[in-house]
Design an enzyme around this catalytic site. Structure first.
Site, PDB file in Angstrom:
ATOM      1  N   ASP A 122      27.862   2.068 -20.480  1.00  0.00           N
ATOM      2  CA  ASP A 122      27.144   2.079 -19.203  1.00  0.00           C
ATOM      3  C   ASP A 122      26.427   3.406 -18.976  1.00  0.00           C
ATOM      4  O   ASP A 122      26.848   4.453 -19.479  1.00  0.00           O
ATOM      5  CB  ASP A 122      28.131   1.892 -18.042  1.00  0.00           C
ATOM      6  CG  ASP A 122      28.693   0.485 -17.955  1.00  0.00           C
ATOM      7  OD1 ASP A 122      28.499  -0.305 -18.903  1.00  0.00           O
ATOM      8  OD2 ASP A 122      29.345   0.197 -16.933  1.00  0.00           O
ATOM      9  N   ASP A 123      25.385   3.322 -18.159  1.00  0.00           N
ATOM     10  CA  ASP A 123      24.721   4.486 -17.521  1.00  0.00           C
ATOM     11  C   ASP A 123      23.709   5.222 -18.379  1.00  0.00           C
ATOM     12  O   ASP A 123      23.140   6.207 -17.929  1.00  0.00           O
ATOM     13  CB  ASP A 123      25.745   5.504 -16.976  1.00  0.00           C
ATOM     14  CG  ASP A 123      26.716   4.900 -15.973  1.00  0.00           C
ATOM     15  OD1 ASP A 123      26.454   3.774 -15.508  1.00  0.00           O
ATOM     16  OD2 ASP A 123      27.732   5.552 -15.674  1.00  0.00           O
ATOM     17  N   HIS A 141      21.999  -2.845 -15.458  1.00  0.00           N
ATOM     18  CA  HIS A 141      22.993  -2.074 -14.701  1.00  0.00           C
ATOM     19  C   HIS A 141      22.327  -1.473 -13.455  1.00  0.00           C
ATOM     20  O   HIS A 141      22.697  -0.392 -13.020  1.00  0.00           O
ATOM     21  CB  HIS A 141      23.587  -0.988 -15.612  1.00  0.00           C
ATOM     22  CG  HIS A 141      24.879  -0.384 -15.140  1.00  0.00           C
ATOM     23  ND1 HIS A 141      25.932  -1.109 -14.640  1.00  0.00           N
ATOM     24  CD2 HIS A 141      25.298   0.919 -15.096  1.00  0.00           C
ATOM     25  CE1 HIS A 141      26.927  -0.290 -14.318  1.00  0.00           C
ATOM     26  NE2 HIS A 141      26.565   0.941 -14.567  1.00  0.00           N
ATOM     27  N   HIS A 181      21.546   2.688  -9.812  1.00  0.00           N
ATOM     28  CA  HIS A 181      23.004   2.789  -9.826  1.00  0.00           C
ATOM     29  C   HIS A 181      23.626   2.938  -8.420  1.00  0.00           C
ATOM     30  O   HIS A 181      24.459   3.811  -8.188  1.00  0.00           O
ATOM     31  CB  HIS A 181      23.438   3.959 -10.725  1.00  0.00           C
ATOM     32  CG  HIS A 181      24.811   3.806 -11.319  1.00  0.00           C
ATOM     33  ND1 HIS A 181      25.951   4.281 -10.707  1.00  0.00           N
ATOM     34  CD2 HIS A 181      25.240   3.218 -12.452  1.00  0.00           C
ATOM     35  CE1 HIS A 181      26.999   4.007 -11.462  1.00  0.00           C
ATOM     36  NE2 HIS A 181      26.600   3.363 -12.527  1.00  0.00           N
ATOM     37  N   HIS A 197      31.143   4.892 -21.515  1.00  0.00           N
ATOM     38  CA  HIS A 197      29.927   5.411 -20.877  1.00  0.00           C
ATOM     39  C   HIS A 197      29.186   6.360 -21.814  1.00  0.00           C
ATOM     40  O   HIS A 197      29.803   7.192 -22.473  1.00  0.00           O
ATOM     41  CB  HIS A 197      30.288   6.137 -19.578  1.00  0.00           C
ATOM     42  CG  HIS A 197      30.806   5.219 -18.517  1.00  0.00           C
ATOM     43  ND1 HIS A 197      32.061   4.653 -18.576  1.00  0.00           N
ATOM     44  CD2 HIS A 197      30.225   4.746 -17.386  1.00  0.00           C
ATOM     45  CE1 HIS A 197      32.230   3.868 -17.525  1.00  0.00           C
ATOM     46  NE2 HIS A 197      31.138   3.902 -16.782  1.00  0.00           N
TER      47      HIS A 197
HETATM   48 ZN    ZN Z   1      27.581   2.716 -14.160  1.00  0.00          ZN
END
Ligand code: ZN
Length: 204
Positions: free
Chosen positions: A19-20, A70, A74, A165
């Protein structure tokens, strides 16, 4: 619609997700790890980060990995109006389409924060909402490579989805833990596939 943490199956397949990102340091390191074993991963990317690293988004996609939605900035989706939620989701998918030629088909809510309205929007748009079985690893808190590795290894079985992540901060612990995990789990005969591939296996 429930959040999907794993896909029941007998085949030794797992989906490792990040993620991210994308991130100019950590994402390429992860690509190397998966390339070395011929495995695929899924990257739940944030719109604002994709915009900064457009070529990296293409590279991830071109190497056969999946790009998941995603959101664009955020946010905590439960704190937004329906219109704002939809905007967050659609700005992300439009950017992915612009960069790689197709829209994402899997979604993970930031902070795993969602409500009935979010579920409704995702249902209408046809997005499965993707969770993970190794939340105990808490890689985002940088609890140490050994902790991330062991807690994730404990959660591995046929059809597991794992979360790590590669963006927003120092992710070197996550990269090191994933390197160890891919080596160990690979030697146990597991194959690393995208979330979409895992879901297909379930449907099929
Ligand atoms: Zn995230």
């Amino acid at each position: 619609m429930a959040i999907i943490h794993e896909v029941p199956m007998r085949e030794k397949l797992i989906a490792i997700t990040f993620d991210d990102g994308p991130h100019p340091i950590y994402t390429p390191q992860l690509l190397e790890i998966f390339n070395a074993v011929g495995g695929k991963a899924t990257f739940f990317m944030v719109g604002e980060e994709m915009k900064k690293h457009r070529d990296l988004v293409k590279k991830v996609f071109d190497e056969g990995h999946e790009i998941g939605n995603h959101t664009y900035t955020h946010p905590h989706l439960s704190k937004l109006s329906m219109e704002q939620c939809l905007d967050e989701i659609e700005r992300n998918e439009n950017l992915v389409e612009e960069l790689v030629g197709q829209k994402p088909v899997v979604f993970r809510p930031p902070y795993f924060d969602y409500n009935d309205e979010v579920i409704g929007i995702l249902g209408e748009k046809g997005y499965p909402m993707i969770g993970a079985v190794n939340g105990e690893a808490r890689d985002w808190e940088q609890p140490g490579v050994d902790h991330i590795y062991k807690a994730s290894l404990d959660a591995v079985k046929e059809g597991s989805i794992l979360i790590f992540h590669d963006g927003y901060g120092d992710r070197s612990q996550s990269v090191d833990a994933v390197r160890k995990l891919v080596h160990e789990v690979g030697s146990q005969g597991y194959q690393f596939v995208t979330v979409s591939r895992l879901l297909e296996e379930f449907k099929g």
